[in-house]
Design an enzyme around this catalytic site. Structure first.
Site, short mmCIF file in Angstrom:
data_model
loop_
_atom_site.label_atom_id
_atom_site.label_comp_id
_atom_site.label_asym_id
_atom_site.label_seq_id
_atom_site.Cartn_x
_atom_site.Cartn_y
_atom_site.Cartn_z
N LYS A 120 -0.93 9.88 -2.89
CA LYS A 120 -0.46 8.81 -3.79
C LYS A 120 -1.65 8.21 -4.52
O LYS A 120 -2.66 7.84 -3.89
CB LYS A 120 0.27 7.73 -2.99
CG LYS A 120 1.64 8.17 -2.51
CD LYS A 120 2.25 7.14 -1.59
CE LYS A 120 2.98 6.05 -2.35
NZ LYS A 120 3.62 5.11 -1.40
C1 E4P Z 1 6.68 3.63 -1.00
O1 E4P Z 1 6.21 4.60 -1.46
C2 E4P Z 1 6.38 2.26 -1.48
O2 E4P Z 1 5.04 2.00 -1.29
C3 E4P Z 1 7.29 1.30 -0.77
O3 E4P Z 1 8.62 1.77 -0.91
C4 E4P Z 1 7.17 -0.13 -1.24
O4 E4P Z 1 8.20 -0.89 -0.64
P1 E4P Z 1 8.19 -2.49 -0.60
O5 E4P Z 1 8.40 -2.98 -1.99
O6 E4P Z 1 9.34 -2.83 0.32
O7 E4P Z 1 6.87 -2.89 -0.02
#
Ligand code: E4P
Length: 217
Positions: free
Chosen positions: A84
């Site tokens: 990522k």
């Molecule tokens: C996943 O890839 C994201 O980082 C995550 O879904 C973020 O979720 P949140 O907004 O609940 O922290």
């Protein structure tokens, strides 16, 4: 169509694997910070549960050359890693280089259609729009997914959409209807997806009626 789990918690992931319908796990620095162990151990432990799981791991560097080095190291941590990369100009510069090295990338923290377009043009394999965080500020996360899907379809872009930051079980179906390729959900939402009161009452009735069927000796 794929469901990923948005956690690094081994118990939740094991439960998800047993449930039969998850094929990947997404993490970010916040998710890793909840596990109280080094990142590398978190990822190796997850991969040991099922080496075929796709695992998304995020870089923490901010400069392209550091992100690239970090991504190279992360990509070697397990079988099936997607790195990522944050949606910044330095991030997209790294995505360009990493795609030439066949390191798969997911551009994260995407909140607009133009960000998704830029990430796709840089060579991102995946983009992760944060649906729930948009809804949290009274914007329309679902509509963003619809717009991105429309652009990617018209332009025949190969980048896949991972809808992230999911707040309700209902939104999962809506996101897939809107063209999301993958939805990554927290453990509680995955468990809620299995549930329906008519399934429970139907199963109970089948069990009761089965007891009335004469059994062969
Ligand atoms: C996943 O890839 C994201 O980082 C995550 O879904 C973020 O979720 P949140 O907004 O609940 O922290």
């Amino acid at each position: 169509m794929q469901i990923f789990l948005d956690t690094a918690n081994l118990q939740e992931i094991s439960k998800g694997i047993e449930g039969g319908c998850i094929s990947g796990v997404t993490t970010n620095p916040t998710i890793i910070s909840k596990e109280n162990k080094p990142l590398q151990k978190c990822i190796r432990d997850i991969s040991a549960l099922d080496p075929d799981l796709t695992i998304l791991v995020e870089v923490v560097s901010l400069e392209a050359k550091d992100m690239i080095n970090e991504a190279r190291q992360l990509s070697r941590l397990a079988n099936n890693i997607i790195v990522k990369i944050p949606m910044t100009s330095q991030g997209l510069a790294s995505v360009r280089i990493l795609s030439q090295e066949n390191i798969r990338t997911a551009v994260t923290l995407v909140f607009s259609c133009n960000q998704a377009i830029a990430a796709s043009c840089a060579g991102a394999d995946y983009i992760a729009p944060f649906v729930g965080r948009l809804d949290d500020i009274n914007a329309d996360g679902l509509n963003l997914i619809k717009s991105i899907k429309k652009v990617f379809t018209i332009q025949n872009a190969g980048t896949k959409i991972i809808s992230a930051s999911i707040r309700t079980p209902q939104s999962v179906a809506e996101l897939f209807i809107s063209g999301s390729d993958i939805v990554t959900v927290p453990g509680n939402i995955l468990q809620a997806m299995y549930k329906h009161p008519l399934t429970d009452s139907g199963l109970q009735k089948f069990s009761e009626d089965w007891c009335k069927v004469p059994k062969e000796l």
